[in-house]
Structures are given as structure tokens and as C-alpha cells.
Design an enzyme around this catalytic site. Structure first.
Site, short mmCIF file in Angstrom:
data_model
loop_
_atom_site.label_atom_id
_atom_site.label_comp_id
_atom_site.label_asym_id
_atom_site.label_seq_id
_atom_site.Cartn_x
_atom_site.Cartn_y
_atom_site.Cartn_z
CE LYS A 55 -6.69 0.07 4.42
NZ LYS A 55 -7.46 0.50 3.24
CB SER B 186 -8.56 -8.96 7.84
OG SER B 186 -7.30 -8.51 7.40
C1 LIG Z 1 -6.24 -5.57 8.31
C2 LIG Z 1 -6.89 -5.21 7.02
N1 LIG Z 1 -7.35 -6.15 6.20
C3 LIG Z 1 -7.94 -5.87 5.02
C4 LIG Z 1 -8.11 -4.57 4.57
C5 LIG Z 1 -8.81 -4.28 3.26
O1 LIG Z 1 -8.13 -3.45 2.35
P1 LIG Z 1 -8.79 -2.33 1.42
O2 LIG Z 1 -9.29 -1.21 2.27
O3 LIG Z 1 -7.71 -1.90 0.50
O4 LIG Z 1 -9.95 -2.94 0.67
C6 LIG Z 1 -7.60 -3.62 5.40
C7 LIG Z 1 -7.77 -2.27 5.06
O5 LIG Z 1 -8.85 -1.88 4.96
C8 LIG Z 1 -6.97 -3.91 6.63
O6 LIG Z 1 -6.50 -2.96 7.43
#
Ligand SMILES: Cc1ncc(COP(=O)(O)O)c(C=O)c1O
Lengths: 93, 322
Positions: free
Chosen positions: B50, B264
């Protein structure tokens, strides 16, 4: 043929509170018709009047989003798992 | 180059590392190679992917004159974006207010407070949808505050279209698949748009976290939410990954490759391994790059890294783990 369909909380009024029900169908179209036959009204919550999947409804076959595998024409086989979920913004953003 | 004028200048340029042990099961003798690669986004200044969109959104808002010295930035975020904005705001002199669902991990809240942010909690039910709703309400009450709004801000995707995507192609010209998480959708939209132009045959694969029921407990289906940035044409497949698979994979990544990632990332790896299995079954080769979105530190208190998979799955029920 038996396909397990997982129902989100918000649609369980149609399934008498059941979290998952079994239904049959060679593709998603047929499955939703079968679902509506045993749980009248549920089809109208999943599909638009023109028959398209509603914008805030996501359906997954074995965890894959059906919109990328033919939408309502996506094929089904015995033992598949179908999950219906409302579209939400998830986690760690 | 490893020298930078400031911390902000060091965002991006993360390593892409091969995962030979996770790739091995797909590589029987004499068959085309299937290789899996991890883009280590935890190696950004605040430890997540991010930092890229946060910095880019702030820079674009400064350029357009929306954000001026002393401004207050307001954002719905359950963690990483807030942490990234808070870091940049500290260095640039902005005040920050974040709206977060109450069921997010304590580490994230503590980190935000350390960077001087104020936190407004939104109800757990409805997850980030509620945070977005509450933030929009607060924004209406404070017209002078600036909401960057990551779910609909083109600069979010642009950071990936001009950064993440080109970096991966430069490091891995033979790439066949790109796999990332789906939240604001910024990563996948930006990298997807880049590859559609630069190497259209690359398959773009989304891994979306599937939470416990609480998060999907909308009162009404029309309250559903699809980020304004989302364009389904930029991805080729999308998988929903539950906590069990995410935890199993995040542990495999640690045990086999030594990478300590957030939960995630386990979901993302699960989708990547699914692609690898499919390609190997077809007797083809592949170079699959996936995103390690952040490290595991902020999720230790969730209990996902201890005990059996069953125990971890139970503990994650009701938490926003991605
Ligand atoms: C830990 C984590 N995984 C996955 C994502 C997914 O990314 P995006 O918001 O670019 O779709 C994010 C951010 O949202 C994240 O902080």
C-alpha cells in the site's frame, strides 16, 4: 446428481433458515431454476428482470467466480460446490 | 540503486524471488518448467504494497491542488493503506483520520496511533462497506478534509500500472500469469492494464478473501459494494479463498521458502498454486508471479500462525484477516 449450494444469511428467508441446500442442474441456469422451484422467489433476488446476474451478487463454482467461466452458462457436475455471496469490500485496504 | 534521498523515494523497486521448493511438485522430469515467483511487497517502507498507491494518491492530490499544507486526510481503511498514508503524512505535514471496522487487528490500530493518526471505528457487521459508508458521512460533515478514496482513485491503480507491473516484466520477461489479492482492486487493475498493453497473453488472476458470515451480513442486497475502480475485463479469472486455505498456504510459504507473509498472501498463493497445477496437468510450462502483499507481523495476534489449521480457522472467524 447433487450440488451443494451455500446460501448467504440475507437469502435464508427463502430456505427456511438453511445455510446450504441441495439442487440439480447441468449448468448454473438450470440450477437456479431448480432452486427457485423448491424455494420460490430466490431467483428474483439473484437475477435481474432481463436474466443477468445482479451486480451485487457473486456466485462461485468450486471457489471460482462464475462471471469468468460463462456466467449462467457455466457447467456443473456432480459434487460441485456453489457459493452465493453478496459483493462486499473485504479486508486490509 | 540502493541509496535514496528520503524514505518516500524508496517506495517500490521490490525483489522478485523464485520459489524452487513450492514449484518442485509441478516439475516432473523432462516436462516444461513451471516456476513460481514472489514479488516481495512487504519490502516497502511501512511493510506493505500500500505504500505505492498511498504515495501516488497523495502526490496526485498535491499536484491538482486538492491537498495543501496542513490539510486533514480522511480515509476508510482497515489497515495497510492507513499505515502508508500516515507515514507519508508524517513526513509531509498532514493530519490523518481513518475509519476502520472494529474487528481489525490490534497491531494495525497501534501502528496507526504511533504515526499520529486518529481512528474512528465502524461496526464490524458489513466490514469495509460500513467503513466506506461512515467515511463518506464524515466527509460530508467536513468539506475541508480530503478523502483520497482508494476504492475510486485512479492514482491507486496507476501506481501499479507504472510501478509494480513494469518492475515484474523487467525481472521476468517470460511471465505467463500474474496473481494478486482483490481489495480496492487497485493492484489487479493497474498491473492488468499494464500487461494488456505490454504483454497481452499474460493471464491476470484475482484472489479474493472469503470471510465469515458477519462480514456478509448486509441488511439488504442493494447495500453490496463493488469498488469504482473495478473493471472485470482486466482480469481473466477470480477465486474466492477461505481462511482455511489461506492459513495452510501462508504456513507452507514459511516452512518451504522461509517467507513470513500476511494471511491474505496465503490466499493469493493458493490461487497461484491452482494455476500451477492446471498448467502442469496440461503439460505446459509457466512463469507465475504472485504478490506478497505484506508480512505476517500485524496478524500474529489473530492466532493464525499457532496451533492446528482447525484452531487457526476457528480463531479467524469474525476477523478481517486480509
Ligand atoms: C494485505 C493485503 N492484501 C491484499 C490487498 C489487496 O490489494 P488491492 O486493494 O490493491 O486490491 C491489500 C490491500 O488492499 C492488502 O493490504
Amino acid at each position: 446428481m447433487a450440488i451443494e449450494v451455500r446460501i448467504p444469511t440475507i437469502l435464508r428467508t427463502y430456505t427456511g433458515g438453511e445455510k446450504a441446500v441441495n439442487a440439480d442442474g447441468a449448468n448454473l441456469h438450470a440450477l437456479i431454476d431448480a432452486l427457485d422451484a423448491s424455494h420460490p422467489g430466490i431467483k428474483g433476488r439473484l437475477l435481474e428482470d432481463n436474466g443477468d446476474l445482479r451486480r451485487f451478487v457473486n456466485i462461485y463454482i468450486n471457489d471460482e467466480d462464475v462471471r469468468f467461466i460463462g456466467s449462467l452458462d457455466a457447467e456443473l457436475s456432480d459434487g460441485d460446490q456453489v457459493v452465493i455471496l453478496p459483493a462486499v469490500a473485504g479486508g486490509a485496504r | 540503486m540502493t541509496r535514496y534521498d528520503s524514505l518516500l523515494a524508496s517506495v517500490g523497486g521490490t525483489p522478485l524471488v523464485g520459489l524452487p521448493r513450492l514449484s518442485a511438485p509441478f516439475n516432473a522430469d523432462g516436462r516444461p518448467q513451471v516456476r513460481i515467483w514472489a514479488k516481495l511487497e512487504d519490502r516497502n517502507p511501512t511493510g506493505s504494497i500500500k505504500d505505492r498507491p498511498a504515495l501516488r494518491m497523495i502526490e496526485e492530490a498535491e499536484k491538482s491542488g486538492l491537498l495543501t499544507p496542513g490539510c486533514t486526510i480522511l480515509e476508510p481503511t482497515s489497515g495497510n493503506t492507513g499505515i502508508s498514508i500516515a507515514m507519508a503524512a508524517t513526513l509531509k505535514g498532514y493530519r490523518t483520520v481513518f475509519v476502520m471496522p472494529e474487528n481489525t487487528s490490534e497491531e494495525r490500530r497501534q501502528l496507526l496511533r504511533m504515526w499520529g493518526a486518529e481512528i474512528v471505528s465502524s461496526p464490524a457487521a458489513g466490514g469495509s462497506n460500513e467503513a466506506v459508508r461512515v467515511a463518506k458521512q464524515i466527509a460530508a460533515e467536513h468539506p475541508d478534509w480530503v478523502m483520497l478514496y482508494q476504492y475510486g482513485n485512479d492514482a491507486n491503480a496507476l501506481a501499479h500500472e507504472e510501478g509494480t507491473g513494469p518492475e515484474i516484466l523487467a525481472d521476468l520477461p517470460s511471465i505467463t500469469h500474474f496473481v494478486a489479492g482483490l481489495g480496492t482492486t487497485g493492484t489487479l487493475m493497474g498491473v492488468g492494464r499494464f500487461f494488456r498493453k505490454a504483454k497481452a497473453e499474460v493471464r491476470i488472476v484475482a484472489a479474493e478473501p472469503r470471510y465469515g458470515e458477519l462480514v456478509y451480513g448486509l441488511r439488504n442486497l442493494d447495500e453490496g459494494f463493488v469498488p469504482e475502480l473495478y473493471d472485470a475485463d482486466l482480469i481473466d479469472s477470480r477465486f474466492s479463498v477461505g481462511p482455511r486455505d489461506a492459513v495452510r498456504r501462508v504456513r507452507e510459504l514459511l516452512e518451504l521458502e522461509g517467507i513470513f507473509a500476511g494471511i491474505s498472501t496465503g490466499a493469493i498463493l493458493h490461487a497461484a498454486l491452482g494455476q500451477a497445477a492446471k498448467v502442469a496437468k496440461a503439460g505446459e510450462g509457466a512463469d507465475i508471479a504472485f504478490v506478497v502483499a505484506d508480512g505476517g507481523w500485524k496478524y500474529l495476534s489473530t492466532g493464525a500462525y499457532e496451533g492446528t489449521i482447525d484452531e487457526a480457522e476457528d480463531r479467524l472467524e469474525g476477523q478481517l484477516w486480509a
